[in-house]
Motif scaffolding. Structure first.
Motif, PDB file in Angstrom:
ATOM      1  N   GLU A 172       0.713 -10.158   7.720  1.00 31.54           N
ATOM      2  CA  GLU A 172      -0.504 -10.196   6.906  1.00 31.54           C
ATOM      3  C   GLU A 172      -1.556  -9.247   7.467  1.00 31.54           C
ATOM      4  OE1 GLU A 172      -3.879 -13.474   5.985  1.00 31.54           O
ATOM      5  OE2 GLU A 172      -1.800 -14.117   5.724  1.00 31.54           O
ATOM      6  N   GLN A 173      -1.701  -9.197   8.791  1.00 29.29           N
ATOM      7  CA  GLN A 173      -2.650  -8.277   9.403  1.00 29.29           C
ATOM      8  C   GLN A 173      -2.225  -6.830   9.165  1.00 29.29           C
ATOM      9  OE1 GLN A 173      -2.729  -9.514  13.466  1.00 29.29           O
ATOM     10  NE2 GLN A 173      -4.028 -11.285  13.066  1.00 29.29           N
ATOM     11  N   LEU A 174      -0.935  -6.580   9.181  1.00 31.54           N
ATOM     12  CA  LEU A 174      -0.430  -5.240   8.919  1.00 31.54           C
ATOM     13  C   LEU A 174      -0.760  -4.805   7.496  1.00 31.54           C
ATOM     14  CD1 LEU A 174       1.271  -2.806   9.864  1.00 31.54           C
ATOM     15  CD2 LEU A 174       3.270  -4.006   8.982  1.00 31.54           C
ATOM     16  N   GLU A 175      -0.630  -5.719   6.538  1.00 36.49           N
ATOM     17  CA  GLU A 175      -0.974  -5.392   5.157  1.00 36.49           C
ATOM     18  C   GLU A 175      -2.454  -5.065   5.014  1.00 36.49           C
ATOM     19  OE1 GLU A 175       0.288  -8.075   2.118  1.00 36.49           O
ATOM     20  OE2 GLU A 175       2.253  -8.321   3.020  1.00 36.49           O
ATOM     21  N   LEU A 193      -2.968  -1.613   6.356  1.00 39.69           N
ATOM     22  CA  LEU A 193      -2.442  -0.610   5.429  1.00 39.69           C
ATOM     23  C   LEU A 193      -3.367  -0.420   4.237  1.00 39.69           C
ATOM     24  CD1 LEU A 193       1.382  -1.370   5.422  1.00 39.69           C
ATOM     25  CD2 LEU A 193       0.221   0.630   6.341  1.00 39.69           C
ATOM     26  N   ARG A 194      -3.972  -1.516   3.738  1.00 42.61           N
ATOM     27  CA  ARG A 194      -4.925  -1.406   2.629  1.00 42.61           C
ATOM     28  C   ARG A 194      -6.148  -0.595   3.029  1.00 42.61           C
ATOM     29  NH1 ARG A 194      -5.380  -6.820   2.005  1.00 42.61           N
ATOM     30  NH2 ARG A 194      -3.276  -7.430   1.528  1.00 42.61           N
ATOM     31  N   ARG A 195      -6.676  -0.846   4.236  1.00 44.73           N
ATOM     32  CA  ARG A 195      -7.827  -0.068   4.706  1.00 44.73           C
ATOM     33  C   ARG A 195      -7.464   1.389   4.888  1.00 44.73           C
ATOM     34  NH1 ARG A 195      -9.565  -3.229   9.733  1.00 44.73           N
ATOM     35  NH2 ARG A 195      -7.583  -4.182   9.303  1.00 44.73           N
ATOM     36  N   VAL A 210      -7.682   7.116   3.066  1.00 46.12           N
ATOM     37  CA  VAL A 210      -6.975   8.304   2.572  1.00 46.12           C
ATOM     38  C   VAL A 210      -7.474   8.671   1.172  1.00 46.12           C
ATOM     39  CG1 VAL A 210      -4.721   9.158   1.803  1.00 46.12           C
ATOM     40  CG2 VAL A 210      -4.931   7.985   3.991  1.00 46.12           C
ATOM     41  N   PHE A 211      -7.634   7.662   0.314  1.00 48.52           N
ATOM     42  CA  PHE A 211      -8.143   7.899  -1.035  1.00 48.52           C
ATOM     43  C   PHE A 211      -9.548   8.506  -1.000  1.00 48.52           C
ATOM     44  CE2 PHE A 211     -10.948   6.039  -4.311  1.00 48.52           C
ATOM     45  CZ  PHE A 211     -10.540   6.810  -5.385  1.00 48.52           C
ATOM     46  N   VAL A 212     -10.430   7.951  -0.169  1.00 48.45           N
ATOM     47  CA  VAL A 212     -11.806   8.459  -0.084  1.00 48.45           C
ATOM     48  C   VAL A 212     -11.821   9.903   0.391  1.00 48.45           C
ATOM     49  CG1 VAL A 212     -13.986   8.217   1.183  1.00 48.45           C
ATOM     50  CG2 VAL A 212     -12.898   6.208   0.179  1.00 48.45           C
ATOM     51  N   ASN A 213     -11.027  10.237   1.395  1.00 44.93           N
ATOM     52  CA  ASN A 213     -10.982  11.617   1.877  1.00 44.93           C
ATOM     53  C   ASN A 213     -10.444  12.570   0.817  1.00 44.93           C
ATOM     54  OD1 ASN A 213     -12.117  11.219   4.424  1.00 44.93           O
ATOM     55  ND2 ASN A 213     -10.160  10.495   5.235  1.00 44.93           N
ATOM     56  N   GLN A 214      -9.453  12.120   0.066  1.00 45.96           N
ATOM     57  CA  GLN A 214      -8.881  12.951  -0.988  1.00 45.96           C
ATOM     58  C   GLN A 214      -9.906  13.209  -2.089  1.00 45.96           C
ATOM     59  OE1 GLN A 214      -5.555  11.152  -2.963  1.00 45.96           O
ATOM     60  NE2 GLN A 214      -5.331  12.811  -4.423  1.00 45.96           N
ATOM     61  N   GLU A 239      -0.603  10.134 -11.508  1.00 46.42           N
ATOM     62  CA  GLU A 239      -0.537  10.073 -10.050  1.00 46.42           C
ATOM     63  C   GLU A 239      -1.371   8.882  -9.575  1.00 46.42           C
ATOM     64  OE1 GLU A 239      -1.872  12.677  -6.163  1.00 46.42           O
ATOM     65  OE2 GLU A 239      -1.996  13.566  -8.134  1.00 46.42           O
ATOM     66  N   ILE A 240      -0.735   7.890  -8.970  1.00 49.28           N
ATOM     67  CA  ILE A 240      -1.439   6.708  -8.487  1.00 49.28           C
ATOM     68  C   ILE A 240      -2.070   7.058  -7.140  1.00 49.28           C
ATOM     69  CG2 ILE A 240      -1.189   4.344  -7.677  1.00 49.28           C
ATOM     70  CD1 ILE A 240       1.083   4.045  -9.702  1.00 49.28           C
ATOM     71  N   VAL A 241      -3.405   6.899  -7.077  1.00 47.35           N
ATOM     72  CA  VAL A 241      -4.111   7.219  -5.845  1.00 47.35           C
ATOM     73  C   VAL A 241      -4.574   5.970  -5.099  1.00 47.35           C
ATOM     74  CG1 VAL A 241      -4.840   9.525  -6.542  1.00 47.35           C
ATOM     75  CG2 VAL A 241      -6.246   7.574  -7.155  1.00 47.35           C
ATOM     76  N   LEU A 242      -4.633   4.833  -5.776  1.00 43.57           N
ATOM     77  CA  LEU A 242      -5.036   3.583  -5.126  1.00 43.57           C
ATOM     78  C   LEU A 242      -4.397   2.419  -5.867  1.00 43.57           C
ATOM     79  CD1 LEU A 242      -6.849   2.882  -2.721  1.00 43.57           C
ATOM     80  CD2 LEU A 242      -8.712   2.537  -4.304  1.00 43.57           C
ATOM     81  N   GLN A 243      -3.867   1.459  -5.118  1.00 44.10           N
ATOM     82  CA  GLN A 243      -3.169   0.324  -5.718  1.00 44.10           C
ATOM     83  C   GLN A 243      -3.964  -0.961  -5.538  1.00 44.10           C
ATOM     84  OE1 GLN A 243       0.907  -0.005  -4.411  1.00 44.10           O
ATOM     85  NE2 GLN A 243       1.034   2.191  -4.068  1.00 44.10           N
ATOM     86  N   GLN A 244      -3.594  -1.993  -6.283  1.00 43.54           N
ATOM     87  CA  GLN A 244      -4.167  -3.336  -6.218  1.00 43.54           C
ATOM     88  C   GLN A 244      -5.677  -3.317  -6.457  1.00 43.54           C
ATOM     89  OE1 GLN A 244      -2.961  -5.214  -2.575  1.00 43.54           O
ATOM     90  NE2 GLN A 244      -0.826  -5.325  -3.198  1.00 43.54           N
TER      91      GLN A 244
END
Length: 160
Positions: free
Chosen positions: A50-53, A56-58, A63-67, A113-118
């Protein structure tokens, strides 16, 4: 007439009436302890997963913000309409919009192109020299970022 009867004494030896021996009980108890000893490791693995997820979300968010920052800085024109971000860049129209639970990027209204999920909800708001993005994900996390463009800076330095 002769009657044959089966003796009860002979059939008793086929049944084990001794019960559950101490050795069998120790053997079963050791197997039980072996299985139970793996429970803490199993729970630790679930918690770390759960902590790993969350990490990964953060990371996906950063990555999305930088892109999108890079794309916004290189854009020739920025428009926010109908909760969509529309960028004009080198004669192409780049569109950021929601599609289901994803935030997608399209170029010239083609592709997917999916750049952010959930993603639960998001809002692009125009600000001076840029855009403010506020986003809520499906896990209840809120994110917000200010994205600035260099368009006005280029115009300012070109006029001097």
């Amino acid at each position: 007439m002769r009657m044959y009867s089966k003796s009860c004494g002979r059939n008793v030896k086929y049944f084990n009436n001794k019960g559950f021996t101490m050795l069998e009980m120790l053997y079963a108890f050791s197997i039980f302890l072996l299985v139970v000893s793996f429970f803490p490791l199993f729970f630790k693995y679930i918690m770390e997963n759960e902590q790993l997820e969350n990490r990964l979300r953060r990371m996906e968010w950063h990555v999305f913000v930088n892109q999108i920052k890079k794309e916004l800085r290189l854009a020739d024109e920025i428009n926010v309409s109908d909760n969509r971000l529309v960028l004009a860049k080198h004669g192409q129209i780049i569109l950021y919009e929601k599609h289901g639970t994803n935030l997608r990027r399209r170029v010239d209204f083609k592709g997917h192109e999916i750049v952010l999920q959930q993603v639960d909800s998001f809002r692009f708001s125009p600000i001076h020299d840029g855009v403010k993005l506020t986003l809520n994900d499906l896990n209840g996390q809120n994110y917000s970022v200010l994205l600035y463009s260099f368009i006005s800076l280029e115009e300012h330095y070109a006029s001097e």
